[in-house]
Design a protein around this motif. Sequence first.
Motif, short mmCIF file in Angstrom:
data_model
loop_
_atom_site.label_atom_id
_atom_site.label_comp_id
_atom_site.label_asym_id
_atom_site.label_seq_id
_atom_site.Cartn_x
_atom_site.Cartn_y
_atom_site.Cartn_z
N VAL A 38 0.84 -1.20 0.00
CA VAL A 38 0.00 0.00 0.00
C VAL A 38 0.88 1.25 0.00
O VAL A 38 0.62 2.21 -0.73
CB VAL A 38 -0.95 -0.02 1.21
N TRP A 39 1.94 1.23 0.81
CA TRP A 39 2.85 2.37 0.84
C TRP A 39 3.51 2.56 -0.53
O TRP A 39 3.62 3.69 -1.01
CB TRP A 39 3.93 2.14 1.90
N GLY A 40 3.94 1.48 -1.16
CA GLY A 40 4.57 1.58 -2.47
C GLY A 40 3.61 2.11 -3.53
O GLY A 40 3.98 2.96 -4.35
N ILE A 41 2.38 1.63 -3.51
CA ILE A 41 1.39 2.11 -4.48
C ILE A 41 1.06 3.59 -4.20
O ILE A 41 0.95 4.39 -5.12
CB ILE A 41 0.13 1.22 -4.45
N GLY A 42 0.94 3.94 -2.92
CA GLY A 42 0.70 5.34 -2.57
C GLY A 42 1.84 6.25 -3.00
O GLY A 42 1.60 7.34 -3.52
N ALA A 43 3.06 5.79 -2.81
CA ALA A 43 4.21 6.59 -3.24
C ALA A 43 4.23 6.74 -4.75
O ALA A 43 4.54 7.81 -5.28
CB ALA A 43 5.51 5.93 -2.75
N LEU A 44 3.88 5.68 -5.47
CA LEU A 44 3.83 5.75 -6.94
C LEU A 44 2.76 6.72 -7.41
O LEU A 44 2.99 7.54 -8.30
CB LEU A 44 3.58 4.35 -7.51
N VAL A 45 1.58 6.65 -6.80
CA VAL A 45 0.49 7.56 -7.18
C VAL A 45 0.86 9.00 -6.83
O VAL A 45 0.63 9.92 -7.63
CB VAL A 45 -0.82 7.13 -6.49
N LEU A 46 1.44 9.20 -5.65
CA LEU A 46 1.84 10.55 -5.24
C LEU A 46 2.90 11.10 -6.17
O LEU A 46 2.84 12.27 -6.58
CB LEU A 46 2.34 10.52 -3.80
N HIS A 47 3.86 10.27 -6.54
CA HIS A 47 4.93 10.74 -7.41
C HIS A 47 4.44 11.03 -8.82
O HIS A 47 4.64 12.10 -9.36
CB HIS A 47 6.07 9.71 -7.45
N TRP A 51 3.26 14.87 -7.86
CA TRP A 51 4.56 15.53 -7.86
C TRP A 51 5.08 15.82 -9.27
O TRP A 51 5.49 16.95 -9.58
CB TRP A 51 5.57 14.68 -7.09
N LEU A 52 5.05 14.83 -10.13
CA LEU A 52 5.60 15.01 -11.48
C LEU A 52 4.80 16.02 -12.30
O LEU A 52 5.41 16.91 -12.92
CB LEU A 52 5.67 13.65 -12.18
N PRO A 53 3.45 15.97 -12.33
CA PRO A 53 2.72 17.01 -13.07
C PRO A 53 2.94 18.40 -12.50
O PRO A 53 3.06 19.37 -13.25
CB PRO A 53 1.26 16.59 -12.94
N LEU A 54 3.02 18.51 -11.16
CA LEU A 54 3.26 19.81 -10.55
C LEU A 54 4.63 20.34 -10.94
O LEU A 54 4.78 21.51 -11.30
CB LEU A 54 3.15 19.69 -9.03
N LEU A 55 5.62 19.48 -10.92
CA LEU A 55 6.97 19.89 -11.31
C LEU A 55 7.02 20.29 -12.77
O LEU A 55 7.68 21.26 -13.14
CB LEU A 55 7.96 18.76 -11.03
N CYS A 56 6.31 19.57 -13.63
CA CYS A 56 6.28 19.92 -15.06
C CYS A 56 5.60 21.27 -15.28
O CYS A 56 6.05 22.07 -16.10
CB CYS A 56 5.58 18.83 -15.86
N ALA A 77 15.09 16.71 -5.87
CA ALA A 77 15.68 15.42 -5.52
C ALA A 77 16.26 15.44 -4.12
O ALA A 77 16.08 14.49 -3.35
CB ALA A 77 16.76 15.06 -6.55
N VAL A 78 16.94 16.52 -3.77
CA VAL A 78 17.51 16.64 -2.43
C VAL A 78 16.40 16.66 -1.39
O VAL A 78 16.49 16.02 -0.33
CB VAL A 78 18.40 17.91 -2.33
N THR A 79 15.32 17.35 -1.70
CA THR A 79 14.19 17.41 -0.78
C THR A 79 13.51 16.05 -0.65
O THR A 79 13.15 15.64 0.47
CB THR A 79 13.18 18.46 -1.26
N ALA A 80 13.34 15.35 -1.74
CA ALA A 80 12.70 14.04 -1.68
C ALA A 80 13.51 13.06 -0.84
O ALA A 80 12.97 12.24 -0.11
CB ALA A 80 12.51 13.49 -3.09
N VAL A 81 14.83 13.16 -0.92
CA VAL A 81 15.68 12.25 -0.15
C VAL A 81 15.80 12.71 1.30
O VAL A 81 15.75 11.90 2.23
CB VAL A 81 17.08 12.14 -0.81
N GLY A 82 15.93 14.02 1.52
CA GLY A 82 16.22 14.51 2.86
C GLY A 82 15.01 14.84 3.71
O GLY A 82 15.13 14.95 4.94
N LEU A 83 13.85 15.02 3.10
CA LEU A 83 12.68 15.45 3.86
C LEU A 83 12.25 14.48 4.95
O LEU A 83 11.89 14.93 6.05
CB LEU A 83 11.52 15.75 2.92
#
Length: 143
Positions: A38-47, A51-56, A77-83
């Motif tokens: 569930v966490w993996g699917i949630g992370a995939l949906v969130l990303h 996240w990706l459309p917002l960044l684009c 990328a730094v934020t995603a890893v360090g947050l």
Amino acid sequence: MTGWLRGSALAAGLALIGYGLYGLLTDVYLTAPAQVLVWGIGALVLHDGVWLPLLCLVGAHLARGPVLRGWLVVAAAVTAVGLPAVLRADDDHGNSSLLPLPYLRNWLAVLAATAVLALLIGLVRRWRRPRPVSRPVRREDRS
């Protein structure tokens, strides 16, 4: 050649996914593999869904230059890893060696250092850009 390469990459990717799923389902230390899924699917949906459309959108409308766009990618990328470490800095459950560093300060320092580097790259690019040659204005004779 390209088809063979794509087929090999697809087979390798599917093998890695299968190995990961096998490890997830058979690991004795994972007591709730469904929660990990569930966490993996949630992370995939969130990303991929947020996240990706917002960044684009931000990149397409606000960051026109390649240096600023590159710095935004690095900062994301730094934020995603360090947050996660920044958000859990004071949550050590009595074990002071769990998250011993000042993660907020370090995260901000990395963002500031990369911003300064991007600014310097932008300034060098602007300085090296060829300037248009100014021509003298011709005066018209109105006699």
